[in-house]
Design an enzyme around this catalytic site. Structure first.
Site, mmCIF file in Angstrom:
data_model
loop_
_atom_site.group_PDB
_atom_site.id
_atom_site.type_symbol
_atom_site.label_atom_id
_atom_site.label_comp_id
_atom_site.label_asym_id
_atom_site.label_seq_id
_atom_site.Cartn_x
_atom_site.Cartn_y
_atom_site.Cartn_z
ATOM 1 N N LYS A 113 0.825 -1.220 0.000
ATOM 2 C CA LYS A 113 0.000 0.000 0.000
ATOM 3 C C LYS A 113 0.857 1.266 0.000
ATOM 4 O O LYS A 113 0.451 2.284 -0.555
ATOM 5 C CB LYS A 113 -0.989 -0.016 1.165
ATOM 6 C CG LYS A 113 -2.049 -1.087 0.986
ATOM 7 C CD LYS A 113 -3.414 -0.697 1.499
ATOM 8 C CE LYS A 113 -4.457 -1.658 0.948
ATOM 9 N NZ LYS A 113 -5.699 -1.686 1.662
ATOM 10 N N LYS A 195 -3.996 -10.781 -6.724
ATOM 11 C CA LYS A 195 -5.334 -11.025 -6.162
ATOM 12 C C LYS A 195 -6.364 -10.022 -6.686
ATOM 13 O O LYS A 195 -6.009 -8.899 -7.039
ATOM 14 C CB LYS A 195 -5.275 -11.030 -4.634
ATOM 15 C CG LYS A 195 -5.464 -9.695 -3.983
ATOM 16 C CD LYS A 195 -5.834 -9.794 -2.511
ATOM 17 C CE LYS A 195 -6.103 -8.374 -2.033
ATOM 18 N NZ LYS A 195 -6.880 -8.209 -0.865
ATOM 19 N N LYS A 198 -10.201 -4.658 -4.482
ATOM 20 C CA LYS A 198 -11.208 -3.595 -4.591
ATOM 21 C C LYS A 198 -10.699 -2.383 -5.356
ATOM 22 O O LYS A 198 -11.444 -1.725 -6.057
ATOM 23 C CB LYS A 198 -11.548 -3.087 -3.189
ATOM 24 C CG LYS A 198 -12.387 -3.980 -2.364
ATOM 25 C CD LYS A 198 -12.666 -3.237 -1.063
ATOM 26 C CE LYS A 198 -13.277 -4.127 -0.020
ATOM 27 N NZ LYS A 198 -12.500 -4.149 1.225
HETATM 28 N N1 AQP Z 1 -9.161 -11.736 -3.820
HETATM 29 C C1 AQP Z 1 -9.542 -12.215 -2.636
HETATM 30 N N2 AQP Z 1 -9.733 -13.539 -2.493
HETATM 31 C C2 AQP Z 1 -10.115 -14.042 -1.293
HETATM 32 N N3 AQP Z 1 -10.347 -13.290 -0.199
HETATM 33 C C3 AQP Z 1 -10.164 -11.965 -0.300
HETATM 34 N N4 AQP Z 1 -10.288 -10.946 0.576
HETATM 35 C C4 AQP Z 1 -9.990 -9.801 -0.053
HETATM 36 N N5 AQP Z 1 -9.654 -10.013 -1.331
HETATM 37 C C5 AQP Z 1 -9.740 -11.358 -1.526
HETATM 38 C C6 AQP Z 1 -10.706 -11.100 1.962
HETATM 39 O O1 AQP Z 1 -11.802 -10.231 2.178
HETATM 40 C C7 AQP Z 1 -11.789 -9.808 3.537
HETATM 41 C C8 AQP Z 1 -12.011 -8.342 3.628
HETATM 42 O O2 AQP Z 1 -10.985 -7.658 2.955
HETATM 43 P P1 AQP Z 1 -10.602 -6.163 3.335
HETATM 44 O O3 AQP Z 1 -11.794 -5.348 3.478
HETATM 45 O O4 AQP Z 1 -9.643 -6.183 4.447
HETATM 46 O O5 AQP Z 1 -9.830 -5.625 2.195
HETATM 47 P P2 AQP Z 1 -9.393 -6.204 0.831
HETATM 48 O O6 AQP Z 1 -10.578 -6.537 0.037
HETATM 49 O O7 AQP Z 1 -8.311 -7.194 1.061
HETATM 50 O O8 AQP Z 1 -8.806 -4.966 0.329
HETATM 51 P P3 AQP Z 1 -8.264 -4.766 -1.043
HETATM 52 O O9 AQP Z 1 -8.965 -5.574 -2.076
HETATM 53 O O10 AQP Z 1 -6.798 -4.882 -0.973
HETATM 54 O O11 AQP Z 1 -8.825 -3.370 -1.111
HETATM 55 P P4 AQP Z 1 -8.079 -2.147 -1.381
HETATM 56 O O12 AQP Z 1 -7.850 -2.314 -2.827
HETATM 57 O O13 AQP Z 1 -9.046 -1.075 -0.996
HETATM 58 O O14 AQP Z 1 -6.851 -2.176 -0.569
HETATM 59 C C9 AQP Z 1 -10.461 -10.256 4.117
HETATM 60 O O15 AQP Z 1 -10.676 -11.407 4.910
HETATM 61 C C10 AQP Z 1 -9.650 -10.602 2.917
HETATM 62 O O16 AQP Z 1 -8.713 -11.614 3.210
#
Ligand code: AQP
Length: 330
Positions: A113, A195, A198
């Site tokens: 990040k 992965k 979001k």
């Molecule tokens: N691609 C994924 N596959 C499986 N599990 C996932 N999780 C996230 N992406 C995947 C799981 O979702 C839960 C909540 O996630 P979070 O809100 O902590 O954030 P995120 O989705 O992991 O955040 P991003 O996608 O990385 O968002 P940004 O782009 O905003 O930083 C967690 O249990 C996570 O493991």
């Protein structure tokens, strides 16, 4: 009885990765009567990346409605907003004093990040895992269902809890992570080696849980695969196809082996259409319920208030226990 705790940030959209890797499993765990389930909207974590206030407010409502729409039942589980329970911040501060800067510097998510948001490497971004440790430890959690990307944060939570318990006695329950067998890391549809996230700027890489059926099908049809023609589950060498097989397995409620059998004789195009159709069907009832709930603001408000009250009751006790051990006058 086991206490299950997990949270999701209301940042951007809820992706198919979040649905499969996290919230859908939360619903399954809730249906086990032996589990006490606590689920949060991690809205304090979200501002580690700069948010536009109006959009952020909208996202908070939307994600809370999404959690209920997936089947989290406020009568069976505690479903609340992290910012409504001030004990999270207070415990995070105390835990900060038992966490080393070197440990935080090593966190993969912090490094990723920081690279993504080089103009805003704020203290919150670095401290994210400590706040997450506070979230989990406040509720005497046994199990934390998460996707693979969060495992490192569970490890540091355990380290902090053990460190404190070694000094002051049995203050915190030491939690375990829980990773689903299939779907713990749903990959980007455009770059299946990273992965599904979001904040991906390429909309074709990500399925939003609220995408229309047409959009879902279009995105799967465009999914990057490989130049081979064999359908096989081999995440190392066939990342794109394996990702599609994993998604299909979850959407149909089958194992990878059963899914591979179903796909015998398929070409890549057939597999993409089958995944698209299955995901559309899996999300249909969830989307209908979301559309109903997002209009019911009074109901959402009442559920969030009730959730926060129940959460606070537990959190207050844990915090008190720790502060007493530290020598604070209460
Ligand atoms: N691609 C994924 N596959 C499986 N599990 C996932 N999780 C996230 N992406 C995947 C799981 O979702 C839960 C909540 O996630 P979070 O809100 O902590 O954030 P995120 O989705 O992991 O955040 P991003 O996608 O990385 O968002 P940004 O782009 O905003 O930083 C967690 O249990 C996570 O493991």
């Amino acid at each position: 009885m086991k206490t299950i705790y997990s949270a999701i940030q209301p940042s951007g959209i809820m992706t198919l990765g979040n649905y499969i890797g996290a919230v859908n499993n939360w619903r399954t765990m809730q249906s086990d009567g032996d589990n006490k389930c606590i689920f949060a909207l991690a809205d304090l974590h979200t501002i580690t990346v700069r948010q536009q206030p109006e959009q952020f407010n909208k996202n908070c409502w939307s994600f809370y409605a999404l959690l209920l729409a997936v089947g989290l039942d406020p009568k069976k589980s505690i479903v609340y907003l992290q910012s409504h329970v001030k004990e999270h911040c207070e415990l995070a501060w105390l835990l900060n004093c038992y966490t080393y800067v070197g440990e935080m510097n090593r966190m993969t998510q912090f490094k990723d990040k920081s690279a993504k948001h080089a103009d805003n490497i704020n203290m919150g971004l670095m401290d994210y895992p400590v706040l997450m440790a506070a979230d989990i430890l406040l509720y005497d959690t046994d199990l934390v269902p998460v996707g693979y990307d969060q495992l490192q944060h569970i490890e540091i939570t355990r380290d902090i809890a053990l460190r404190i318990n070694n000094i002051y006695g049995d203050i915190f329950k030491v939690p375990d992570g829980f990773i689903p067998k299939v779907g713990a890391k749903i990959m980007s549809l455009q770059d299946p080696t990273s992965k599904m996230s979001k904040s991906d700027t390429n909309p074709n890489a990500v399925i939003s849980c609220l995408d229309t059926p047409d959009v879902i099908m279009k995105k799967f049809k465009r999914a990057v695969t490989d130049s081979d023609t064999t359908i096989a589950y081999d995440p190392q060498n066939k990342a794109g196809i394996s990702n599609l097989l994993g998604i299909l397995a979850v959407a149909q409620g089958k194992t990878i082996e059963e899914t591979l059998k179903d796909c015998e004789g398929f070409r890549y195009g057939d597999l993409k259409v089958r995944v698209g159709e299955s995901v559309i069907e899996m999300l249909r009832p969830f989307q209908e319920e979301y559309n109903r709930l997002i209009e019911a603001k009074d109901y959402l408000t009442a559920c969030a208030k009730e959730g926060a009250e129940k959460a606070r009751e537990i959190a207050e006790n844990t915090l008190k226990r720790f502060k007493e051990a530290l020598g604070y006058i209460l």
